[in-house]
Design an enzyme around this catalytic site. Sequence first.
Site, mmCIF file in Angstrom:
data_model
loop_
_atom_site.group_PDB
_atom_site.id
_atom_site.type_symbol
_atom_site.label_atom_id
_atom_site.label_comp_id
_atom_site.label_asym_id
_atom_site.label_seq_id
_atom_site.Cartn_x
_atom_site.Cartn_y
_atom_site.Cartn_z
ATOM 1 N N THR A 43 0.866 -1.192 0.000
ATOM 2 C CA THR A 43 0.000 0.000 0.000
ATOM 3 C C THR A 43 0.897 1.234 0.000
ATOM 4 O OG1 THR A 43 -1.665 -1.233 1.200
ATOM 5 C CG2 THR A 43 -1.837 1.162 1.285
ATOM 6 N N GLU A 70 -7.261 -9.793 7.268
ATOM 7 C CA GLU A 70 -6.582 -10.763 8.126
ATOM 8 C C GLU A 70 -7.621 -11.739 8.658
ATOM 9 O OE1 GLU A 70 -3.885 -9.341 11.082
ATOM 10 O OE2 GLU A 70 -3.256 -7.670 9.816
ATOM 11 N N LYS A 127 -6.881 1.817 -3.138
ATOM 12 C CA LYS A 127 -6.713 1.100 -1.878
ATOM 13 C C LYS A 127 -7.024 2.015 -0.694
ATOM 14 C CE LYS A 127 -5.353 -1.653 1.341
ATOM 15 N NZ LYS A 127 -4.284 -2.557 1.521
ATOM 16 N N GLY A 175 -18.609 -1.145 17.783
ATOM 17 C CA GLY A 175 -17.605 -1.807 18.621
ATOM 18 C C GLY A 175 -16.728 -0.781 19.304
ATOM 19 N N CYS A 185 -4.250 -1.930 8.892
ATOM 20 C CA CYS A 185 -4.626 -1.177 7.683
ATOM 21 C C CYS A 185 -5.386 0.121 7.952
ATOM 22 C CB CYS A 185 -5.455 -2.060 6.760
ATOM 23 S SG CYS A 185 -4.457 -3.275 5.915
ATOM 24 N N LYS A 198 -9.270 -8.059 16.020
ATOM 25 C CA LYS A 198 -10.494 -8.716 15.541
ATOM 26 C C LYS A 198 -10.277 -10.218 15.670
ATOM 27 C CE LYS A 198 -9.522 -9.325 10.692
ATOM 28 N NZ LYS A 198 -10.071 -9.223 9.365
ATOM 29 N N ARG A 210 -1.888 -5.031 16.530
ATOM 30 C CA ARG A 210 -1.491 -3.685 16.107
ATOM 31 C C ARG A 210 -2.698 -2.740 16.178
ATOM 32 N NH1 ARG A 210 1.504 -5.004 10.585
ATOM 33 N NH2 ARG A 210 0.159 -6.821 10.754
HETATM 34 C C1 UDX Z 1 -8.974 -4.306 6.265
HETATM 35 C C2 UDX Z 1 -9.808 -4.291 4.969
HETATM 36 O O1 UDX Z 1 -11.064 -4.933 5.214
HETATM 37 C C3 UDX Z 1 -9.051 -4.973 3.854
HETATM 38 O O2 UDX Z 1 -9.789 -4.889 2.646
HETATM 39 C C4 UDX Z 1 -7.713 -4.271 3.695
HETATM 40 O O3 UDX Z 1 -6.979 -4.776 2.656
HETATM 41 C C5 UDX Z 1 -6.937 -4.354 4.991
HETATM 42 O O4 UDX Z 1 -7.721 -3.742 6.023
HETATM 43 P P1 UDX Z 1 -8.448 -6.023 8.211
HETATM 44 O O5 UDX Z 1 -7.728 -4.876 8.848
HETATM 45 O O6 UDX Z 1 -7.771 -7.330 8.153
HETATM 46 O O7 UDX Z 1 -8.835 -5.649 6.694
HETATM 47 O O8 UDX Z 1 -9.803 -6.241 9.007
HETATM 48 P P2 UDX Z 1 -11.351 -5.869 8.903
HETATM 49 O O9 UDX Z 1 -12.131 -7.113 8.984
HETATM 50 O O10 UDX Z 1 -11.607 -4.978 7.764
HETATM 51 O O11 UDX Z 1 -11.568 -5.104 10.304
HETATM 52 C C6 UDX Z 1 -10.844 -3.932 10.622
HETATM 53 C C7 UDX Z 1 -11.271 -3.370 11.973
HETATM 54 O O12 UDX Z 1 -12.561 -2.818 11.874
HETATM 55 C C8 UDX Z 1 -11.336 -4.380 13.128
HETATM 56 O O13 UDX Z 1 -10.819 -3.798 14.303
HETATM 57 C C9 UDX Z 1 -12.814 -4.674 13.271
HETATM 58 O O14 UDX Z 1 -13.177 -5.066 14.566
HETATM 59 C C10 UDX Z 1 -13.401 -3.305 12.923
HETATM 60 N N1 UDX Z 1 -14.782 -3.401 12.426
HETATM 61 C C11 UDX Z 1 -15.035 -3.954 11.211
HETATM 62 C C12 UDX Z 1 -15.822 -2.878 13.192
HETATM 63 O O15 UDX Z 1 -15.612 -2.363 14.303
HETATM 64 N N2 UDX Z 1 -17.083 -2.912 12.683
HETATM 65 C C13 UDX Z 1 -17.376 -3.446 11.468
HETATM 66 O O16 UDX Z 1 -18.546 -3.435 11.081
HETATM 67 C C14 UDX Z 1 -16.316 -3.999 10.724
#
Ligand code: UDX
Length: 448
Positions: A126, A160, A212, A261, A268, A328, A335
């Site tokens: 990224t 992830e 992105k 949450g 990311c 999550k 991180r």
């Molecule tokens: C994210 C993007 O989804 C992905 O496309 C990108 O390439 C990398 O970043 P990731 O960080 O692995 O992926 O996790 P994701 O499932 O997107 O959740 C990110 C955070 O948002 C978590 O802390 C999760 O708990 C929070 N979240 C997600 C919420 O609080 N509410 C939601 O409805 C969705």
Amino acid sequence: MKITVIGTGYVGLVSGVCFSDLGNHVTCVDNNPAKLDILKQHKVPFYEPGLEERLVRSAVAGRLTFTDSIDAAIQDSEIIFSAVGTPQTADGSADLTAVYAVAHAVCKAYKELGCNTHKVYVNKSTVPVGTGDIIAGIRDDYGLTQDQLSILSNPEFLREGTAVYDFYHPDRIVLGSSCEKALSKCSELYDPLYRSDTPIVKTTLKTAELSKYASNAFLATKISFINEMSNLCELTGSDVKDLAKIMGMDGRIGRYFLHPGPGYGGSCFPKDTQAIIHTADQLGYDLKVVKAVEAVNERQKLHIMTHLTAVFSSLQGKTIALLGLAFKPNTDDTRDASALVIIDALLAAGATVRAFDPEVPYLPEIKSDQVMYATDSYDAVTGADAVLLVTEWNMFRELDLTRLKSEMKQPYFFDLRNVYAPEKLEQAGFTAYVIGRQLIETTIAADT
Ligand code: UDX
């Protein structure tokens, strides 16, 4: 196809393993000897469901190898992926040291090896808009042409915990380049994923790079928005679960990413929102929405403290148990996890903290003697005045609530992820807070 993937971090390793699983010959390059050692033993250095078995399968079949030598790796490769890290610097921008170091190393190797076939240099990290053009400039400085080494941007959208699934079922594959040959070679690589209708978007380098950041900033916006609505539900006595359902039924809004949450974390969203703000700032543009998204997220991480202090007039001497430390479920990644901020606040308020996460044995970020790490959920709540459900791991969805309560000193349950229906917690004898749905009447709160 023969391909090289430089950088065996999260993105690089998932991509390399999955490409080899599709039948390609993949060489993964990394300059970290400890990591290479682990990979050569066919082990994955982090937790990601489904990855290790595919790694083993491809490595045993001879389609996946690991090396520290870029020269050896790129010689026969048609496509070279760069997937090295772009950590955040103090001012919020992305640190591109490794990105440029790899670009130099590949151009140098191409030249010194006397390669004479067309190769595509794909940037998967990224990176801020314009980085691909700078890499093209590096290539030009080595006296190489686009016909020899063309530059393409192919951002990743892997989550992830579901990265392997996401790799095989992408919503879209973005390919950005000014070179038609590069675009068609990379489309060919991704073709097996969607035989009938490949969701490939071919665009410019810059648009691919920005896509992105724009996507992640938008997803972060949805989360901060629903977190604010959840807080408003708490103030008005509405129910955020129903609210999100109603909103999500509108096709223009969509039902995903509307779960309230304790704020988003991970590798990311926090980094990418900062980076896009930084890019805009540099161009003299005030990216107001994304700045607000960040501010709301920081406030949301500490939202639970307001409720805790409303229930316990003082947290001094109270024992608070946390279920979940990862940012999550299905990852051991902490991180920018909200748990870190919550624990710091609890410790500062004089509370004793006990914690359990199925994949995070301890938090290196927090002094080892400050948190008691439990062996399971029931051990975590032993003697606790309150339990906070911070990460919605599946194992926390089916807790024996009666047993959990019996281990605790006081029956306060704070569900920060909307896992339990308030009635279910109450039936088990808990006094319950469920985010955006149910508050604890502070008048009945004990402060023993
Ligand atoms: C994210 C993007 O989804 C992905 O496309 C990108 O390439 C990398 O970043 P990731 O960080 O692995 O992926 O996790 P994701 O499932 O997107 O959740 C990110 C955070 O948002 C978590 O802390 C999760 O708990 C929070 N979240 C997600 C919420 O609080 N509410 C939601 O409805 C969705």
